[in-house]
Design a protein around this motif. Structure first.
Motif, PDB file in Angstrom:
ATOM      1  N   THR A 103       0.860  -1.181   0.000  1.00 11.50           N
ATOM      2  CA  THR A 103       0.000   0.000   0.000  1.00 11.50           C
ATOM      3  C   THR A 103       0.897   1.232   0.000  1.00 11.50           C
ATOM      4  N   ILE A 104       0.413   2.288  -0.614  1.00 16.01           N
ATOM      5  CA  ILE A 104       1.193   3.530  -0.654  1.00 16.01           C
ATOM      6  C   ILE A 104       1.416   3.984   0.784  1.00 16.01           C
ATOM      7  N   PRO A 105       2.665   4.268   1.150  1.00 17.37           N
ATOM      8  CA  PRO A 105       2.977   4.663   2.527  1.00 17.37           C
ATOM      9  C   PRO A 105       2.232   5.926   2.949  1.00 17.37           C
ATOM     10  N   SER A 106       1.924   6.031   4.233  1.00 16.05           N
ATOM     11  CA  SER A 106       1.157   7.163   4.752  1.00 16.05           C
ATOM     12  C   SER A 106       1.794   8.529   4.481  1.00 16.05           C
ATOM     13  N   PRO A 107       3.132   8.667   4.391  1.00 16.98           N
ATOM     14  CA  PRO A 107       3.674   9.987   4.060  1.00 16.98           C
ATOM     15  C   PRO A 107       3.253  10.501   2.684  1.00 16.98           C
ATOM     16  N   PHE A 108       2.632   9.648   1.865  1.00 22.20           N
ATOM     17  CA  PHE A 108       2.185  10.057   0.530  1.00 22.20           C
ATOM     18  C   PHE A 108       0.695   9.792   0.334  1.00 22.20           C
ATOM     19  N   PRO A 165       1.392  24.103   1.887  1.00 24.33           N
ATOM     20  CA  PRO A 165       2.599  23.261   1.866  1.00 24.33           C
ATOM     21  C   PRO A 165       3.604  23.598   2.970  1.00 24.33           C
ATOM     22  N   ARG A 166       3.680  24.867   3.360  1.00 19.61           N
ATOM     23  CA  ARG A 166       4.676  25.276   4.360  1.00 19.61           C
ATOM     24  C   ARG A 166       4.328  24.802   5.767  1.00 19.61           C
ATOM     25  N   SER A 167       3.090  24.417   5.996  1.00 20.97           N
ATOM     26  CA  SER A 167       2.679  24.008   7.349  1.00 20.97           C
ATOM     27  C   SER A 167       2.986  22.541   7.654  1.00 20.97           C
ATOM     28  N   VAL A 168       3.344  21.778   6.648  1.00 19.80           N
ATOM     29  CA  VAL A 168       3.594  20.348   6.839  1.00 19.80           C
ATOM     30  C   VAL A 168       5.061  20.130   7.205  1.00 19.80           C
ATOM     31  N   LYS A 169       5.284  19.425   8.312  1.00 24.43           N
ATOM     32  CA  LYS A 169       6.650  19.102   8.738  1.00 24.43           C
ATOM     33  C   LYS A 169       7.075  17.815   8.032  1.00 24.43           C
ATOM     34  N   LEU A 170       7.722  17.977   6.903  1.00 16.18           N
ATOM     35  CA  LEU A 170       8.115  16.822   6.099  1.00 16.18           C
ATOM     36  C   LEU A 170       9.095  15.916   6.832  1.00 16.18           C
ATOM     37  N   SER A 171       9.946  16.510   7.664  1.00 17.31           N
ATOM     38  CA  SER A 171      10.936  15.691   8.380  1.00 17.31           C
ATOM     39  C   SER A 171      10.277  14.731   9.363  1.00 17.31           C
ATOM     40  N   LEU A 180      14.197  12.399   4.759  1.00 23.07           N
ATOM     41  CA  LEU A 180      14.368  12.445   3.308  1.00 23.07           C
ATOM     42  C   LEU A 180      13.053  12.089   2.605  1.00 23.07           C
ATOM     43  N   TRP A 181      12.072  12.957   2.766  1.00 26.33           N
ATOM     44  CA  TRP A 181      10.743  12.728   2.216  1.00 26.33           C
ATOM     45  C   TRP A 181      10.757  12.695   0.691  1.00 26.33           C
ATOM     46  N   TYR A 182      11.438  13.633   0.071  1.00 31.44           N
ATOM     47  CA  TYR A 182      11.484  13.671  -1.400  1.00 31.44           C
ATOM     48  C   TYR A 182      12.190  12.431  -1.952  1.00 31.44           C
ATOM     49  N   GLY A 183      13.279  12.032  -1.321  1.00 25.71           N
ATOM     50  CA  GLY A 183      14.014  10.847  -1.766  1.00 25.71           C
ATOM     51  C   GLY A 183      13.189   9.584  -1.629  1.00 25.71           C
ATOM     52  N   PHE A 184      12.490   9.455  -0.496  1.00 24.00           N
ATOM     53  CA  PHE A 184      11.630   8.298  -0.281  1.00 24.00           C
ATOM     54  C   PHE A 184      10.502   8.305  -1.315  1.00 24.00           C
ATOM     55  N   GLY A 185       9.960   9.471  -1.602  1.00 23.78           N
ATOM     56  CA  GLY A 185       8.913   9.588  -2.616  1.00 23.78           C
ATOM     57  C   GLY A 185       9.388   9.130  -3.976  1.00 23.78           C
ATOM     58  N   LYS A 186      10.611   9.483  -4.323  1.00 27.12           N
ATOM     59  CA  LYS A 186      11.194   9.050  -5.592  1.00 27.12           C
ATOM     60  C   LYS A 186      11.316   7.527  -5.630  1.00 27.12           C
ATOM     61  N   MET A 187      11.735   6.935  -4.510  1.00 27.22           N
ATOM     62  CA  MET A 187      11.864   5.479  -4.449  1.00 27.22           C
ATOM     63  C   MET A 187      10.496   4.803  -4.584  1.00 27.22           C
ATOM     64  N   ALA A 221       9.576  30.629  12.627  1.00 22.66           N
ATOM     65  CA  ALA A 221      10.637  30.306  11.679  1.00 22.66           C
ATOM     66  C   ALA A 221      11.393  29.056  12.122  1.00 22.66           C
ATOM     67  N   GLN A 222      11.667  28.960  13.413  1.00 25.30           N
ATOM     68  CA  GLN A 222      12.374  27.786  13.943  1.00 25.30           C
ATOM     69  C   GLN A 222      11.539  26.530  13.716  1.00 25.30           C
ATOM     70  N   SER A 223      10.259  26.628  13.942  1.00 29.74           N
ATOM     71  CA  SER A 223       9.356  25.500  13.729  1.00 29.74           C
ATOM     72  C   SER A 223       9.371  25.078  12.257  1.00 29.74           C
ATOM     73  N   PHE A 224       9.369  26.059  11.365  1.00 33.78           N
ATOM     74  CA  PHE A 224       9.410  25.758   9.936  1.00 33.78           C
ATOM     75  C   PHE A 224      10.713  25.045   9.579  1.00 33.78           C
ATOM     76  N   ARG A 225      11.834  25.548  10.070  1.00 32.45           N
ATOM     77  CA  ARG A 225      13.135  24.956   9.750  1.00 32.45           C
ATOM     78  C   ARG A 225      13.255  23.530  10.285  1.00 32.45           C
ATOM     79  N   GLU A 226      12.674  23.262  11.436  1.00 29.99           N
ATOM     80  CA  GLU A 226      12.724  21.910  11.993  1.00 29.99           C
ATOM     81  C   GLU A 226      11.952  20.917  11.138  1.00 29.99           C
ATOM     82  N   GLY A 227      10.973  21.396  10.385  1.00 34.14           N
ATOM     83  CA  GLY A 227      10.163  20.524   9.543  1.00 34.14           C
ATOM     84  C   GLY A 227      10.703  20.332   8.142  1.00 34.14           C
ATOM     85  N   LEU A 228      11.877  20.896   7.846  1.00 32.55           N
ATOM     86  CA  LEU A 228      12.424  20.789   6.503  1.00 32.55           C
ATOM     87  C   LEU A 228      12.907  19.373   6.197  1.00 32.55           C
TER      88      LEU A 228
END
Length: 191
Positions: free
Chosen positions: A65-70, A82-88, A96-103, A154-161
């Motif tokens: 099944t498609i993983p929950s992060p996607f 998009p800026r409110s989601v903590k991808l990390s 590495l959300w983008y990398g996992f998405g590519k995989m 801003a700190q909260s945003f950076r932690e979610g990168l």
């Protein structure tokens, strides 16, 4: 992220697990399911690292099944802001959300892969301006930094990168610092 054998980012992204449902009995592989059973029985569900899931899926031994992060919930949150989601927080191992998405895209049908690709692209575009803006802002503050509620946001945003966004943040911040030094050096030379 490169799909290179020696790329640490690729290794970390491939180590993420996806939920697989086995279609057949697999003898002597019960340890993959994390239980005490010797064999994996048909219809057993188990999280499998994506590097191993390729073999299971393409051999038609399992479905996933498609993983929950996607999934739909994340997709809707990204559409809203998009800026409110903590991808990390969505994936482990350095976020590495983008990398996992590519995989994940590599093992999906073309239609599903296009949907994931569109989500990744829109998320990246929707967050990039904020990443660069934050990097330039904090480069301008210098080592003293700042305080107050805007700094907390801003700190909260950076932690979610995501890891890729953190790299871009660091590059943009260093670029802004160098530009500031260059500009200040030119001002002193004109005087």
């Amino acid at each position: 992220m490169d799909n290179d054998y020696f790329s640490i980012d690729a290794i970390l992204a491939e180590n993420q697990k996806i939920q697989c449902t086995f279609k057949v009995d697999i003898p002597d592989m019960g340890h993959l399911a994390g239980g005490s059973d010797r064999d994996i029985k048909s219809l057993t569900k188990a999280p499998i690292p994506i590097w191993l899931a390729y073999i299971m899926l393409f051999s038609d031994w399992a479905d996933f099944t498609i993983p929950s992060p996607f999934g739909t919930r994340v997709r809707n949150a990204l559409k809203a802001e998009p800026r409110s989601v903590k991808l990390s927080n969505l994936v482990g191992a350095g976020g590495l959300w983008y990398g996992f998405g590519k995989m994940v895209m590599d093992i999906l049908s073309e239609e599903q892969a296009n949907g994931i690709s569109e989500m990744l692209t829109k998320a990246f575009k929707g967050r990039l301006l904020e990443v660069i803006d934050q990097a330039q802002h904090f480069a301008a503050l210098g080592p003293a930094g700042g305080g107050g509620p805007s700094t907390d946001t801003a700190q909260s945003f950076r932690e979610g990168l995501d890891g890729t966004e953190r790299e871009l943040f660091a590059l943009a911040q260093e670029s802004a610092k160098r530009m500031k030094r260059w500009h200040e050096g030119n001002d002193k030379a004109r005087r």
